[in-house]
Design a protein around this motif. Structure first.
Motif, PDB file in Angstrom:
ATOM      1  N   GLN A 146      44.776  31.208  43.939  1.00  0.00           N
ATOM      2  CA  GLN A 146      43.669  30.307  43.610  1.00  0.00           C
ATOM      3  C   GLN A 146      42.411  31.082  43.219  1.00  0.00           C
ATOM      4  N   ALA A 147      42.100  32.139  44.003  1.00  0.00           N
ATOM      5  CA  ALA A 147      40.902  32.927  43.698  1.00  0.00           C
ATOM      6  C   ALA A 147      41.057  33.692  42.384  1.00  0.00           C
ATOM      7  N   ASN A 150      40.575  31.249  39.463  1.00  0.00           N
ATOM      8  CA  ASN A 150      39.317  30.507  39.500  1.00  0.00           C
ATOM      9  C   ASN A 150      38.351  31.113  38.472  1.00  0.00           C
ATOM     10  N   THR A 153      35.265  33.053  39.799  1.00  0.00           N
ATOM     11  CA  THR A 153      35.414  34.297  40.561  1.00  0.00           C
ATOM     12  C   THR A 153      35.060  35.476  39.659  1.00  0.00           C
TER      13      THR A 153
END
Length: 206
Positions: A146-147, A150, A153
């Protein structure tokens, strides 16, 4: 004899899986810095684990720092920590129970059926422990993915999977296989032989 060999093999695989779980939990390489986009500086490699973060320099120098406070950690890391500790404790307990029920051991009594049921119980406990580890690793991996994808990020703070998470995954699957072998080693109950009914000798009198 084949049943005893299945138990020994399952116990050995579960023991190897436990070692993998412990090593994976201790190592700091759960995620490593990803070199994507403009982030091409490879002189320093950043690693983060469950307990500390480390910086590996190209000169061979390693600098590690233990996390200061548990409250500063995100929920995924806290949950992964707890699940991995629970997984190790449950796996150790399952190995102890399975050892008592194995045919090659003298503890647990001489009743073979009872010992087989104890071994099966140990296998089920091992399956529960491995399930905790798989959930922990998958949760942490999902957080990394997810990070990474993203868009908010920063590129220089993106991470990818490290070697420790694969070691923990492999250990969990070894425990699953070993626990499944121990759980499947319980013999099926034998049905009582059926004999033909003897003819009745009683006579009816009028």
């Amino acid at each position: 004899m084949a049943n005893s060999g299945l138990q020994i093999l399952g116990f050995a695989l579960a023991l190897l899986g436990l070692i993998g779980l412990v090593i994976g939990t201790i190592l700091p390489q759960w995620k490593m810095s990803a070199y994507v986009g403009d982030n091409i500086i490879t002189a320093v490699a950043m690693y983060e684990g469950l307990w500390m973060s480390c910086a590996f320099q190209s000169t061979g120098q390693i600098q590690c720092k233990v996390y200061d406070s548990i409250l500063q950690l995100n929920s995924a890391l806290q949950a992964t920590r707890a699940l991995m500790i629970v997984s190790i404790i449950v796996t150790v307990a399952g190995l102890g129970v399975a050892c008592m029920g194995m045919k090659c051991t003298t503890c647990g009594g001489d009743d073979k059926t009872r010992k087989s049921r104890i071994a099966m119980t140990g296998g089920i406990i091992l399956l529960i422990g491995s399930l905790c580890a798989i959930v922990a690793c998958s949760w942490y991996a999902h957080d990394i993915i997810q990070a990474f994808y993203n868009p908010f990020t920063p590129v220089n703070t993106k991470y990818e999977f490290g070697s420790a998470i694969f070691i923990a995954w492999a250990g969990a699957f070894l425990v699953i296989i070993g626990g499944g072998m121990l759980a499947a080693s319980c013999p099926r109950g034998k049905s009582a032989p059926k004999y033909p009914r003897a003819p009745s000798t009683s006579k009816e009198y009028v």
